[in-house]
Design an enzyme around this catalytic site. Sequence first.
Site, PDB file in Angstrom:
ATOM      1  N   ASP A  10       0.844  -1.201   0.000  1.00  0.00           N
ATOM      2  CA  ASP A  10       0.000   0.000   0.000  1.00  0.00           C
ATOM      3  C   ASP A  10       0.877   1.249   0.000  1.00  0.00           C
ATOM      4  OD1 ASP A  10      -2.282   1.507   0.053  1.00  0.00           O
ATOM      5  OD2 ASP A  10      -2.759   1.114   2.156  1.00  0.00           O
ATOM      6  N   ASN A  58     -10.628  -2.754  -6.576  1.00  0.00           N
ATOM      7  CA  ASN A  58      -9.811  -1.741  -7.272  1.00  0.00           C
ATOM      8  C   ASN A  58     -10.388  -1.325  -8.633  1.00  0.00           C
ATOM      9  OD1 ASN A  58      -6.590  -2.922  -6.019  1.00  0.00           O
ATOM     10  ND2 ASN A  58      -7.877  -1.266  -5.275  1.00  0.00           N
ATOM     11  N   ARG A 178       1.600  -5.093   6.176  1.00  0.00           N
ATOM     12  CA  ARG A 178       0.938  -4.062   5.365  1.00  0.00           C
ATOM     13  C   ARG A 178       1.749  -2.779   5.470  1.00  0.00           C
ATOM     14  NH1 ARG A 178      -5.243  -2.634   4.129  1.00  0.00           N
ATOM     15  NH2 ARG A 178      -4.837  -0.854   2.789  1.00  0.00           N
ATOM     16  N   LEU A 185      -7.331  -5.213   6.830  1.00  0.00           N
ATOM     17  CA  LEU A 185      -7.042  -6.339   5.929  1.00  0.00           C
ATOM     18  C   LEU A 185      -7.554  -6.117   4.509  1.00  0.00           C
ATOM     19  CD1 LEU A 185      -7.639  -9.439   8.239  1.00  0.00           C
ATOM     20  CD2 LEU A 185      -5.462  -8.533   7.414  1.00  0.00           C
TER      21      LEU A 185
END
Length: 237
Positions: A10, A58, A178, A185
């Site tokens: 990310d 996405n 992450r 999550l």
Amino acid sequence: MPRHVAVIMDGNGRWALGRGLSRTQGHRRGVEAVRRIVRAANGLGIEYLSLYAFSSENWSRSADEVRELMGLIKRFIRQDLAELHEAGVKLRVIGARDNLSDDLGKLIDDSEALTRDNRGMTLVVAFNYGSKDEIARAMRRVAEKVVSGAVRPEEITPGLLDAHLDTAGIPEPDLLVRTSGEQRLSNFMLWQCAYTELIFVDALWPDFDGETLQQAIDEYHRRERRFGGTSARTRGQ
Ligand code: FPP
């Protein structure tokens, strides 16, 4: 060493915006980080590395950004597959296939077929992947078997569901990292992460490297995994 490390990559967009660049440029730098981490993980002896590259949610991004991400995965496979194959890496792509373009679907099928018998690290790319969608697809296949009489309802166990997920045959992640400071999550391996150690790091994905990976693994080694049981420490011994 954790057998299976999963990463929610990310922060490409924020990395780019912070430098006055386009989100596209952030994603391109993100691919360089993918290359670094695949090499680092392979060198560390990690058996399974999973990367969350494109989620089923996405698609809600701009058409330009979606096109760019589709192009990047194709280019990554075309440019890097030979080197991955040479290094003994086995490629597995998880996620829905039905709404991907025919050429991308074929590229994925061919890459998996080429590397199927490799004995090195398995690189799991989650593409067009959403955990709830994966579980629903698995449930549908199990339901079809119940209707046809191949499976009795009492035979439905966590193990049977495991065997119908996209990740069938892949052990559950030991460690999930992450990047970018976000702590959620985002529909990634919800079933498989029941006992996974979660580590959130502030680095944005394009800045992630072998050293940041090693720091996450060091933190993982400081954790005590009890899988719902107890240990000498929690029993007060
Ligand atoms: C999250 O950053 C990143 C993505 C949605 C895409 C990740 C894809 C790549 C790194 C490239 C393709 C992958 C492979 C395996 C070749 P973001 O855009 O959500 O960043 P932001 O939260 O800062 O906006």
